[in-house]
Structure formats: C-alpha cells, structure tokens
Design an enzyme around this catalytic site. Structure first.
Site, PDB file in Angstrom:
ATOM      1  N   HIS A  29      62.879   6.376 -22.543  1.00  0.00           N
ATOM      2  CA  HIS A  29      63.696   6.872 -21.442  1.00  0.00           C
ATOM      3  C   HIS A  29      63.500   8.373 -21.238  1.00  0.00           C
ATOM      4  O   HIS A  29      62.990   9.064 -22.106  1.00  0.00           O
ATOM      5  CB  HIS A  29      65.189   6.569 -21.646  1.00  0.00           C
ATOM      6  CG  HIS A  29      65.823   7.247 -22.820  1.00  0.00           C
ATOM      7  ND1 HIS A  29      65.917   6.649 -24.067  1.00  0.00           N
ATOM      8  CD2 HIS A  29      66.407   8.472 -22.966  1.00  0.00           C
ATOM      9  CE1 HIS A  29      66.530   7.468 -24.901  1.00  0.00           C
ATOM     10  NE2 HIS A  29      66.832   8.592 -24.255  1.00  0.00           N
ATOM     11  N   HIS A  71      65.812  15.593 -22.156  1.00  0.00           N
ATOM     12  CA  HIS A  71      64.827  15.204 -23.165  1.00  0.00           C
ATOM     13  C   HIS A  71      64.068  13.960 -22.731  1.00  0.00           C
ATOM     14  O   HIS A  71      64.459  13.275 -21.783  1.00  0.00           O
ATOM     15  CB  HIS A  71      65.479  14.974 -24.545  1.00  0.00           C
ATOM     16  CG  HIS A  71      66.378  13.781 -24.640  1.00  0.00           C
ATOM     17  ND1 HIS A  71      67.737  13.854 -24.423  1.00  0.00           N
ATOM     18  CD2 HIS A  71      66.122  12.483 -24.946  1.00  0.00           C
ATOM     19  CE1 HIS A  71      68.272  12.663 -24.599  1.00  0.00           C
ATOM     20  NE2 HIS A  71      67.308  11.802 -24.916  1.00  0.00           N
ATOM     21  N   GLU A 106      63.004  13.032 -28.338  1.00  0.00           N
ATOM     22  CA  GLU A 106      63.743  12.078 -29.165  1.00  0.00           C
ATOM     23  C   GLU A 106      62.782  10.984 -29.575  1.00  0.00           C
ATOM     24  O   GLU A 106      61.963  10.525 -28.776  1.00  0.00           O
ATOM     25  CB  GLU A 106      64.893  11.465 -28.372  1.00  0.00           C
ATOM     26  CG  GLU A 106      65.679  10.426 -29.145  1.00  0.00           C
ATOM     27  CD  GLU A 106      66.803   9.779 -28.336  1.00  0.00           C
ATOM     28  OE1 GLU A 106      67.651   9.117 -28.957  1.00  0.00           O
ATOM     29  OE2 GLU A 106      66.822   9.925 -27.093  1.00  0.00           O
TER      30      GLU A 106
END
Length: 134
Positions: free
Chosen positions: A7, A79, A130
C-alpha cells in the site's frame, strides 16, 4: 527481498472527507475506519485492483501522524509499504547494509494483523518505508 507493493499511505487532515472523496469522486471501494492504538492512527483502506491506499488520521495526542500534518496541513504521502516473506531476515539484512530500523527494531503488529517494521526515510531517498510480513 521485497515483494509486491502492499500500500501507499496518505496522511489526511479529515478522514471522513478523504474517504468520501475516494468513494464518490473516484468510485473506489472504501473500508471502515480502524483504530490502531499501538501506532497512534486511525486507518481506512481503499481497495484497488493491484494494491491499496491507506488513509492515516491521528489517534490520540502522541500520534506521529499529527506531527506530519502539522508540517503538511493539507496531508500528503506518508510512506510506502512493501511485502517481505520473513520480516526478521529482512531486518537483519537491512541492518547489515546500514539501513536504520525505527523504534526498537522489533516488529509490531500492523493494521492487517501482520508484523511490520519501518525504515528510516533518510536511508531510502527521503521515503519512509514500511515492511510487512506476508
């Protein structure tokens, strides 16, 4: 080592308005808000055919997203999240190459119920990364 893009996270100053914009203007499938107290955020996932968009909104007074929004009042990309098969092996490899893992270096459980780690943005061209174990 990294797999697919899981994502892209966008910090938003108004979660309800951002969710409505994706649903109404773009016709996207928008999930329900989900509080993640361990990370200090409320998240909404936008489902796309090839990935997801994660809307982030501050949860609580010590939310790291509030600091981001203070600097970027209109919101913005926060992010990117990549999938990895083994988060501990990925962490160890990255640390050997000089990458900094944020926090204690131990994975936390993320919004998908899977272990996650964050990597320092200064080590990745200004982008907070991440990693999520799949």
């Amino acid at each position: 080592m990294i797999g697919r893009l899981n994502h892209v996270a966008i910090a938003v100053p108004d979660l309800e308005a951002a969710s409505a914009q994706y649903a109404n203007a773009l016709g996207a499938v928008v999930g329900a808000p989900q509080d993640e107290p361990d990370h200090g955020v409320t998240v909404v996932f936008i489902e796309l055919p090839n990935t997801k968009i994660e809307l982030l909104y501050p949860l609580g007074e010590n939310s790291p997203i509030q600091g981001f929004l203070d600097k970027n009042p209109s919101g913005g990309i926060h992010h990117v999240c990549y999938e990895v098969d083994d988060i501990l092996a990925a962490r160890d490899h990255l640390q050997k190459t000089g990458a900094r893992v944020l926090g204690t270096g131990e994975p936390k459980i993320g919004a998908h119920g899977k272990p996650v780690l964050f990597l320092h943005p200064k080590d990745f061209n200004g982008c907070l990364v991440e990693l999520e174990q799949v």
